[in-house]
Motif scaffolding. Structure first.
Motif, PDB file in Angstrom:
ATOM      1  N   THR A 110       0.834  -1.197   0.000  1.00 30.53           N
ATOM      2  CA  THR A 110       0.000   0.000   0.000  1.00 30.53           C
ATOM      3  C   THR A 110       0.870   1.248   0.000  1.00 30.53           C
ATOM      4  OG1 THR A 110      -1.606   1.245   1.340  1.00 30.53           O
ATOM      5  CG2 THR A 110      -0.249  -0.330   2.508  1.00 30.53           C
ATOM      6  N   ASP A 111       0.612   2.128  -0.944  1.00 32.07           N
ATOM      7  CA  ASP A 111       1.457   3.315  -1.138  1.00 32.07           C
ATOM      8  C   ASP A 111       1.535   4.240   0.079  1.00 32.07           C
ATOM      9  OD1 ASP A 111       1.900   2.301  -3.620  1.00 32.07           O
ATOM     10  OD2 ASP A 111       0.769   3.825  -4.716  1.00 32.07           O
ATOM     11  N   PRO A 112       0.442   4.466   0.817  1.00 27.60           N
ATOM     12  CA  PRO A 112       0.544   5.395   1.953  1.00 27.60           C
ATOM     13  C   PRO A 112       1.615   5.006   2.971  1.00 27.60           C
ATOM     14  CG  PRO A 112      -1.753   5.033   1.423  1.00 27.60           C
ATOM     15  CD  PRO A 112      -0.961   4.071   0.582  1.00 27.60           C
ATOM     16  N   THR A 113       1.872   3.701   3.131  1.00 29.74           N
ATOM     17  CA  THR A 113       2.926   3.324   4.076  1.00 29.74           C
ATOM     18  C   THR A 113       4.303   3.686   3.529  1.00 29.74           C
ATOM     19  OG1 THR A 113       3.085   1.077   3.145  1.00 29.74           O
ATOM     20  CG2 THR A 113       1.522   1.420   4.945  1.00 29.74           C
ATOM     21  N   VAL A 114       4.458   3.564   2.217  1.00 30.42           N
ATOM     22  CA  VAL A 114       5.725   3.962   1.592  1.00 30.42           C
ATOM     23  C   VAL A 114       5.948   5.457   1.773  1.00 30.42           C
ATOM     24  CG1 VAL A 114       7.012   4.079  -0.575  1.00 30.42           C
ATOM     25  CG2 VAL A 114       5.558   2.094  -0.090  1.00 30.42           C
ATOM     26  N   ILE A 115       4.891   6.226   1.526  1.00 30.82           N
ATOM     27  CA  ILE A 115       4.966   7.686   1.662  1.00 30.82           C
ATOM     28  C   ILE A 115       5.322   8.075   3.087  1.00 30.82           C
ATOM     29  CG2 ILE A 115       3.595   9.801   1.594  1.00 30.82           C
ATOM     30  CD1 ILE A 115       2.020   8.496  -0.738  1.00 30.82           C
ATOM     31  N   TYR A 116       4.696   7.399   4.052  1.00 33.30           N
ATOM     32  CA  TYR A 116       4.992   7.722   5.455  1.00 33.30           C
ATOM     33  C   TYR A 116       6.449   7.413   5.780  1.00 33.30           C
ATOM     34  CZ  TYR A 116       4.511   8.076  10.502  1.00 33.30           C
ATOM     35  OH  TYR A 116       4.663   8.458  11.809  1.00 33.30           O
ATOM     36  N   GLY A 117       6.943   6.300   5.262  1.00 34.52           N
ATOM     37  CA  GLY A 117       8.338   5.943   5.514  1.00 34.52           C
ATOM     38  C   GLY A 117       9.317   6.913   4.883  1.00 34.52           C
ATOM     39  N   ASN A 170       5.460  12.263  -5.598  1.00 33.66           N
ATOM     40  CA  ASN A 170       5.656  11.140  -6.515  1.00 33.66           C
ATOM     41  C   ASN A 170       6.324   9.978  -5.791  1.00 33.66           C
ATOM     42  OD1 ASN A 170       4.696  12.368  -9.007  1.00 33.66           O
ATOM     43  ND2 ASN A 170       6.497  13.700  -8.824  1.00 33.66           N
ATOM     44  N   ILE A 171       5.908   8.758  -6.161  1.00 35.73           N
ATOM     45  CA  ILE A 171       6.568   7.545  -5.685  1.00 35.73           C
ATOM     46  C   ILE A 171       7.282   6.914  -6.870  1.00 35.73           C
ATOM     47  CG2 ILE A 171       6.285   5.280  -4.633  1.00 35.73           C
ATOM     48  CD1 ILE A 171       3.810   6.245  -3.275  1.00 35.73           C
ATOM     49  N   ARG A 172       8.581   6.711  -6.723  1.00 40.18           N
ATOM     50  CA  ARG A 172       9.385   6.129  -7.793  1.00 40.18           C
ATOM     51  C   ARG A 172       9.692   4.664  -7.472  1.00 40.18           C
ATOM     52  NH1 ARG A 172      10.406  11.142  -6.391  1.00 40.18           N
ATOM     53  NH2 ARG A 172      10.533  12.774  -7.982  1.00 40.18           N
ATOM     54  N   ARG A 173      10.195   3.944  -8.482  1.00 40.33           N
ATOM     55  CA  ARG A 173      10.499   2.527  -8.281  1.00 40.33           C
ATOM     56  C   ARG A 173      11.481   2.326  -7.129  1.00 40.33           C
ATOM     57  NH1 ARG A 173       8.803  -1.163 -11.959  1.00 40.33           N
ATOM     58  NH2 ARG A 173       7.908  -0.365 -13.907  1.00 40.33           N
ATOM     59  N   ARG A 174      12.445   3.218  -7.047  1.00 39.06           N
ATOM     60  CA  ARG A 174      13.427   3.070  -5.969  1.00 39.06           C
ATOM     61  C   ARG A 174      12.786   3.263  -4.590  1.00 39.06           C
ATOM     62  NH1 ARG A 174      14.909   8.094  -8.291  1.00 39.06           N
ATOM     63  NH2 ARG A 174      14.646   9.884  -6.869  1.00 39.06           N
ATOM     64  N   ASP A 175      11.717   4.073  -4.543  1.00 34.90           N
ATOM     65  CA  ASP A 175      11.011   4.265  -3.272  1.00 34.90           C
ATOM     66  C   ASP A 175      10.286   2.987  -2.862  1.00 34.90           C
ATOM     67  OD1 ASP A 175      11.775   6.991  -3.227  1.00 34.90           O
ATOM     68  OD2 ASP A 175      10.089   7.496  -4.545  1.00 34.90           O
TER      69      ASP A 175
END
Length: 331
Positions: free
Chosen positions: A241-248, A256-261
């Motif tokens: 889930t993207d929101p957890t990536v964004i929070y991290g 923007n969320i990139r592949r490396r993210d």
């Protein structure tokens, strides 16, 4: 001599009568306040005598001495309270005393929104012009220690709602109320949880609810999104889930969320780690908490945003990839 005494008694009676009539007129004459009313601020330690003189100097009160004498006579002078009070038009001096003794102080409001993170909460509190600041610029761990919860992560611990408070309320007081409210709501919802759920503790329910809160665009989809995450957790699938990536990513997130993210190994990256992240990622509302504990049945394991706030739910990866191509890549 008797005539003189009689004349003096008569004059004294006239003077007493005049003072009495003036006193009665004073009690019955409304104060001079604006049409919208007067917000009267009484500082802690202010005496009625000083307050009355101030009001007379501002043209609100006709005679400070009469108000003070009236209050002394009725043993009210030492009962006035500190705070801000609304004095409406038509208020008489006795009515003013009643407001200062029995009236509710003027209350202000601050709204903490669903989906906010702790940083946004503290920013809103810092910008509020009424709250008394005791935790300004304090580190998160210092805030939690001041609230009596040392060592506890602050994210998701405060219930999103509109809070009313009088002037003089501290930021700590407001946060303590929001913390207690979250604990209350979480306990109420946990007590009524469905049987076949993936989360094992109220803490896990809060974490899952925070993800649902961030993923939900329309209220009626909360339970369906909760169902997807519940099934993935039971199957041992990554939540992805993207929101957890964004929070991290924290303040590095630029929209923007990139592949490396997606490949970055943060504790919150659910594309890398299975299960729930270590803490909530925002403040969930009651509806999100309820959804986490009452997931909708079904077979969907994926969902993708259409771009209008709603999602397409899919049971297979093939269906999901087709939806991604239609609604994400094409767009």
């Amino acid at each position: 001599m008797q005539r003189l005494i009689g004349l003096l008694v008569f004059c004294a009676a006239l003077v007493a009568g005049w003072y009495w009539m003036s006193y009665q007129r004073f009690l019955e004459t409304p104060l001079v306040v604006p049409e919208q009313g007067l917000v009267l601020k009484v500082e802690r330690g202010t005496s009625l005598q000083a307050l009355a003189r101030r009001l007379q100097g501002e043209g609100v009160l006709a005679d400070a001495r009469l108000l003070y004498w009236h209050a002394r006579w009725h043993e009210l002078a030492h009962r006035i309270r500190a705070g801000e009070f609304l004095v409406p038009p038509g208020t008489t001096p006795p009515g003013l005393l009643k407001i200062l003794i029995e009236g509710r102080p003027v209350e202000y409001r601050l709204t903490l929104l669903e989906g906010w993170n702790f940083r946004q909460v503290m920013t809103a509190i810092a910008r509020d012009p009424v709250l008394r600041k005791t935790l300004e610029d304090a580190a998160p761990e210092v805030v939690m220690q001041a609230l009596g919860h040392a060592g506890e992560h602050p994210e998701g611990r405060f219930f999103p709602d509109t809070y009313s408070f009088p002037r003089g309320t501290s930021d700590r007081d407001l946060l303590a109320r929001a913390y207690r409210r979250m604990q209350q709501v979480l306990a109420e919802e946990w007590a009524q949880r469905a049987e076949d759920i993936a989360v094992k503790t109220p803490e896990e329910a809060l974490i899952l609810a925070s993800i649902i809160e961030k993923e939900t665009g329309v209220p009626e989809e909360r339970a369906r999104i909760a169902g997807v995450f519940t099934r993935r957790l039971k199957k041992g699938m990554k939540l992805q889930t993207d929101p957890t990536v964004i929070y991290g990513m924290g303040e590095r997130y630029d929209g923007n969320i990139r592949r490396r993210d997606l490949r970055e190994d943060t504790p919150y990256n659910t594309y890398v780690h299975r299960g729930l992240p270590p803490t909530p990622i925002c403040m969930p509302g009651r509806e999100a908490i309820h959804a986490a504990l009452h997931p909708a049945p079904g077979d969907a394991l994926y969902f993708v945003a259409r771009g209008d706030g709603t999602h397409v739910f899919s049971a297979t990866l093939e269906e999901h990839n087709a939806a991604v191509r239609k609604y994400q890549l094409k767009r």
